[in-house]
Motif scaffolding. Structure first.
Motif, PDB file in Angstrom:
ATOM      1  N   MET A 149       0.818  -1.205   0.000  1.00 24.87           N
ATOM      2  CA  MET A 149       0.000   0.000   0.000  1.00 24.87           C
ATOM      3  C   MET A 149       0.858   1.263   0.000  1.00 24.87           C
ATOM      4  N   THR A 150       1.832   1.327   0.906  1.00 26.06           N
ATOM      5  CA  THR A 150       2.659   2.530   0.983  1.00 26.06           C
ATOM      6  C   THR A 150       3.545   2.676  -0.254  1.00 26.06           C
ATOM      7  N   HIS A 153       1.366   4.007  -3.014  1.00 26.60           N
ATOM      8  CA  HIS A 153       1.121   5.422  -2.717  1.00 26.60           C
ATOM      9  C   HIS A 153       2.291   6.280  -3.198  1.00 26.60           C
ATOM     10  N   ARG A 154       3.500   5.833  -2.885  1.00 26.54           N
ATOM     11  CA  ARG A 154       4.688   6.587  -3.285  1.00 26.54           C
ATOM     12  C   ARG A 154       4.862   6.584  -4.800  1.00 26.54           C
ATOM     13  N   THR A 156       2.528   6.028  -7.261  1.00 23.57           N
ATOM     14  CA  THR A 156       1.458   6.628  -8.061  1.00 23.57           C
ATOM     15  C   THR A 156       1.147   8.063  -7.669  1.00 23.57           C
ATOM     16  N   ARG A 158      -1.013   8.785  -5.536  1.00 25.41           N
ATOM     17  CA  ARG A 158      -2.384   8.786  -5.031  1.00 25.41           C
ATOM     18  C   ARG A 158      -2.376   8.777  -3.514  1.00 25.41           C
ATOM     19  N   SER A 159      -3.492   9.222  -2.924  1.00 23.64           N
ATOM     20  CA  SER A 159      -3.562   9.294  -1.475  1.00 23.64           C
ATOM     21  C   SER A 159      -3.557   7.894  -0.865  1.00 23.64           C
ATOM     22  N   ILE A 160      -3.074   7.826   0.389  1.00 26.64           N
ATOM     23  CA  ILE A 160      -3.102   6.561   1.127  1.00 26.64           C
ATOM     24  C   ILE A 160      -4.529   6.043   1.226  1.00 26.64           C
ATOM     25  N   ARG A 161      -5.472   6.946   1.491  1.00 26.43           N
ATOM     26  CA  ARG A 161      -6.872   6.540   1.620  1.00 26.43           C
ATOM     27  C   ARG A 161      -7.362   5.850   0.357  1.00 26.43           C
ATOM     28  N   VAL A 163      -5.539   4.499  -2.168  1.00 30.39           N
ATOM     29  CA  VAL A 163      -4.802   3.263  -2.457  1.00 30.39           C
ATOM     30  C   VAL A 163      -5.278   2.136  -1.551  1.00 30.39           C
ATOM     31  N   ARG A 164      -5.417   2.434  -0.263  1.00 30.74           N
ATOM     32  CA  ARG A 164      -5.852   1.407   0.679  1.00 30.74           C
ATOM     33  C   ARG A 164      -7.254   0.920   0.353  1.00 30.74           C
ATOM     34  N   ALA A 224       0.908   6.171   7.831  1.00 30.52           N
ATOM     35  CA  ALA A 224       0.376   5.846   6.516  1.00 30.52           C
ATOM     36  C   ALA A 224      -0.442   4.568   6.558  1.00 30.52           C
TER      37      ALA A 224
END
Length: 228
Positions: A149-150, A153-154, A156, A158-161, A163-164, A224
């Motif tokens: 997930m992290t 996030h890094r 793309t 995109r926000s963590i929210r 992506v998760r 994150a």
């Protein structure tokens, strides 16, 4: 020249500090596996990745713990193209949780009726939060799924929210299609695990080596992982 037999105080502090962190890591991972197994026994719905693991177990005939290990290893391989670096906790996560799940399922029977199912589900969710706080606060690296997930996030931006949510929706949908259990337990887990894990991260925060201050997990990567 006679060698000193005295142990340096600083060395003892370092040893005790490392021992505590290792203990937290492995107790936390084992309890995470126990908590996931309790959710299986309750039969009211599993956490997102548990739904996928159960669905794959139904499909393959493997135990859910073995499936968890295989999925964790596959996800860890996905770290290579996104340039994530695993730690001791990452590799340990793959094996310890699955083994603890299967051991617990061999000892704890499934239950019937809301009078038994609801307390078991609630206990499993709270224990999962405590286990998450224990192993993340030990600071030996995120689990394979959290690292995926992290890393995305890094990669793309995109926000963590986002992506998760995308990952968890995908694994729940796939697991449900394969026969995994989705229910009130899945919803209760999604709502409760963030606040519970944040609480227990503070409870189990490990003091900084050689100081009296504590590291309250909540910074990267723990922040994150928990952010929704």
């Amino acid at each position: 020249m006679r060698q000193s037999t005295h142990t340096r105080p600083g060395g003892a502090i370092v040893s005790a500090h490392l021992t505590r962190r290792l203990l937290q890591l492995y107790v936390g991972l084992a309890l995470y596996g126990v908590s996931s197994a309790l959710l299986v026994c309750a039969g009211l719905g599993l956490e997102p990745w548990g739904v996928l693991h159960q669905g794959l177990a139904e499909l393959t005939g493997l135990t859910i713990g073995v499936v968890s290990i295989v999925v964790g290893a596959v996800v860890l391989l996905l770290w290579i193209p996104i340039r994530q670096r695993p730690g001791l906790g990452t590799v340990s996560n793959v094996f310890v949780i699955g083994l603890a799940m299967d051991a617990t399922l061999a000892l704890v029977p499934r239950v019937d009726g809301p009078g038994a199912q609801i307390p078991l589900m609630a206990g499993g969710i709270v224990l999962n939060g405590a286990a998450t706080g224990l192993y993340i606060a030990a600071r030996f690296g995120p689990g394979p799924r959290d690292g995926l997930m992290t890393g995305l996030h890094r990669l793309t931006g995109r926000s963590i929210r986002l992506v998760r949510t995308a990952i968890e929706v995908a694994v729940v949908a796939t697991g449900f299609a394969l026969g995994g259990t989705v229910g009130v337990g899945t919803v209760a887990y999604a709502l409760a695990i963030g606040p519970l894990a944040q609480l227990f991260l503070r409870v189990f925060a490990v003091p900084e080596k050689g100081t009296g201050s504590t590291v309250v997990a909540g910074g990267s990567p723990a922040q994150a992982i928990l952010r929704r």
